[in-house]
Design a protein around this motif. Structure first.
Motif, mmCIF file in Angstrom:
data_model
loop_
_atom_site.group_PDB
_atom_site.id
_atom_site.type_symbol
_atom_site.label_atom_id
_atom_site.label_comp_id
_atom_site.label_asym_id
_atom_site.label_seq_id
_atom_site.Cartn_x
_atom_site.Cartn_y
_atom_site.Cartn_z
ATOM 1 N N ALA A 151 0.844 -1.205 0.000
ATOM 2 C CA ALA A 151 0.000 0.000 0.000
ATOM 3 C C ALA A 151 0.875 1.248 0.000
ATOM 4 C CB ALA A 151 -0.926 -0.015 1.217
ATOM 5 N N ASP A 152 1.944 1.207 0.796
ATOM 6 C CA ASP A 152 2.863 2.344 0.866
ATOM 7 C C ASP A 152 3.513 2.585 -0.500
ATOM 8 O OD1 ASP A 152 4.312 4.293 2.355
ATOM 9 O OD2 ASP A 152 6.061 2.989 2.204
ATOM 10 N N ARG A 153 3.961 1.500 -1.127
ATOM 11 C CA ARG A 153 4.614 1.660 -2.433
ATOM 12 C C ARG A 153 3.672 2.206 -3.497
ATOM 13 N NH1 ARG A 153 9.181 -2.303 -4.271
ATOM 14 N NH2 ARG A 153 10.441 -2.452 -2.381
ATOM 15 N N ASP A 160 -6.705 -0.485 3.439
ATOM 16 C CA ASP A 160 -8.105 -0.901 3.256
ATOM 17 C C ASP A 160 -8.464 -0.982 1.774
ATOM 18 O OD1 ASP A 160 -8.497 -1.160 5.915
ATOM 19 O OD2 ASP A 160 -9.643 0.700 6.180
ATOM 20 N N HIS A 161 -8.000 -0.018 1.010
ATOM 21 C CA HIS A 161 -8.281 -0.026 -0.429
ATOM 22 C C HIS A 161 -7.631 -1.249 -1.077
ATOM 23 C CE1 HIS A 161 -8.975 1.632 -4.457
ATOM 24 N NE2 HIS A 161 -7.768 1.194 -4.732
ATOM 25 N N LEU A 162 -6.348 -1.468 -0.749
ATOM 26 C CA LEU A 162 -5.619 -2.589 -1.354
ATOM 27 C C LEU A 162 -6.258 -3.928 -0.986
ATOM 28 C CD1 LEU A 162 -2.932 -3.014 -3.011
ATOM 29 C CD2 LEU A 162 -1.873 -3.595 -0.829
ATOM 30 N N CYS A 163 -6.788 -4.017 0.236
ATOM 31 C CA CYS A 163 -7.289 -5.297 0.765
ATOM 32 C C CYS A 163 -8.796 -5.466 0.584
ATOM 33 C CB CYS A 163 -6.954 -5.413 2.254
ATOM 34 S SG CYS A 163 -5.196 -5.521 2.595
ATOM 35 N N GLN A 164 -9.429 -4.643 -0.227
ATOM 36 C CA GLN A 164 -10.900 -4.663 -0.263
ATOM 37 C C GLN A 164 -11.488 -5.992 -0.740
ATOM 38 O OE1 GLN A 164 -12.552 -2.154 -3.728
ATOM 39 N NE2 GLN A 164 -10.529 -1.301 -3.370
ATOM 40 N N ASP A 165 -10.706 -6.793 -1.460
ATOM 41 C CA ASP A 165 -11.232 -8.079 -1.931
ATOM 42 C C ASP A 165 -10.926 -9.230 -0.978
ATOM 43 O OD1 ASP A 165 -12.124 -6.722 -4.115
ATOM 44 O OD2 ASP A 165 -10.488 -7.361 -5.441
#
Ligand code: TXA
Ligand code: MG
Length: 358
Positions: A223-225, A231-236
């Motif tokens: 997410a940082d990169r 939360d956005h990256l892990c939404q699935d």
């Protein structure tokens, strides 16, 4: 013990693991493994995450054998391993990688390593591998034996974890002997897998990155990169919470369970009360337990002197397998906060417990 292939009474022969010197990988063993793969045979290979059940990824009959040996449903696609970033086009659609170059550039330096990226599939990959989908999951493993074999083979290598479907992934070569030893031509023993937890899976497409499986390359790092929120990256991903299984079993589409009932334990919860000691229980503790907390257990495995999560993930699956051999009624396992490497550990533990939460 392995059976004698010349003795008709002994049944199908189980292959013995070949111990590999990781500093000087024997080219003749690698040559033999590559030959077996080119003949559509299966080979167990070590990686830095877990052991893989390898086949030539461009061969429909060879990859079909993986599904048969694992008892894996054909709807569950395979990860394809390639030798280098330059050879991504061996598995992915080279023409469509251009549109993803800027996203790939954010993470390409993490290879070789425990990161799998879902990309548009190339035409050379059969539908058995992708379960008929339009994408392929690709990774470059960071293990000298796997890299030597990939460099030797003119084709990419499909390799799911080398366990029977729905069981815990193997982190030692001996884990593969009993369950797959009759189905494979060779087992390459590269020692204990460094990480002990399967690779992080990241999907890239023009709408942006999504995490599909948490792993050692953490959601926080990715997410940082990418400059997005975790939360956005892990939404699935299914929600994973510390110690509290919020999920109905059906929500864990894939679970990897031992045969013994596995329960997740808040390490700060009360010790087992004496009136509940009629069950035979084992405990997997992330760090040494105080004597009063260890008392209700027939066996306690301690994964780290300090609760260090890298040591926990390194030892966790082997400990689950060992306790699963003991005919216990229950295995209790510690939990940890589901962030960073703890997210991957809790994801696997929730899946392992999901098979029993009925
Ligand atoms: O660390 C690892 O990734 C190990 C080593 C051997 O490389 N492999 C591994 O493979 O864990 P496997 O098959 O046990 O897990 C592959 C996961 C499955 O959950 C599958 O659904 C997902 O990857 N997968 C494969 N292809 C995919 C695709 N095209 N899109 C989304 N998910 C995919
Ligand atoms: Mg697996």
């Amino acid at each position: 013990m392995a059976s004698d292939p010349n003795d008709p009474r002994s049944g199908p022969a189980r292959v013995r693991p070949i111990a590999m010197d990781l500093d000087h990988v024997d080219p003749s063993v690698i040559g033999q493994a590559a030959e077996f793969l080119s003949q559509d045979k299966l080979v167990v290979i070590p990686t830095e995450t877990v052991y893989g059940l390898a086949a030539a990824a461009t061969s429909k009959p060879a990859t079909a054998k993986i599904f048969a040996a694992k008892g894996r449903p054909p709807s569950n696609p395979l990860i394809v391993h390639v030798a280098s970033v330059q050879r991504l086009g061996d598995a992915a659609d080279a023409d469509r990688l251009g549109a993803l170059q800027s996203q790939l550039a954010v993470v390409a330096d993490l290879w070789p390593g425990p990161l799998t990226i879902v990309l548009p599939v190339g035409r050379q990959i059969p539908t058995t591998v992708t379960a008929g989908g339009t994408t392929v999951a690709v990774r470059i493993p960071d293990h000298p034996v796997a890299l030597a074999l990939l460099a030797e083979c003119p084709f990419p290598i499909a390799a799911p974890s080398a366990n029977r479907s729905k069981y815990v992934s193997p982190t030692l070569a001996m884990h593969c002997v009993d369950t797959l030893g009759e189905d494979v031509a060779m087992i390459l023993d590269g020692g204990p897998c460094r990480w002990g937890v399967e690779s992080t899976i990241l999907s890239l497409d023009p709408t942006g990155p999504r995490l599909l499986r948490p792993g050692v390359i953490t959601a926080e790092t990715l997410a940082d990169r990418f400059g997005v929120s975790v939360d956005h990256l892990c939404q699935d991903l299914p929600p994973v919470t510390e110690g509290k299984p919020l999920l109905a079993p059906g929500m864990m589409r894939e679970h990897y369970s031992p045969r013994t009932t596995l329960r997740l334990i808040d390490p700060a919860s009360d010790p087992i009360s004496p009136e509940r000691t009629n069950l035979r229980r084992g405990r997997i503790a992330f760090q040494p337990l105080a004597p009063e907390r260890a008392s209700g257990y027939e066996v306690v495995e301690t994964l780290s002197p300090s609760g260090d999560l890298e040591q926990v993930s390194h030892h966790l699956f082997a400990a689950i397998r060992r306790l699963d051999q003991l005919g216990l009624d229950e295995i209790h396992v510690d939990t940890c906060p589901p962030t960073r490497l703890g997210r991957a550990i809790m994801d696997r533990l929730m899946r392992a417990a999901a098979g029993h939460r009925r």
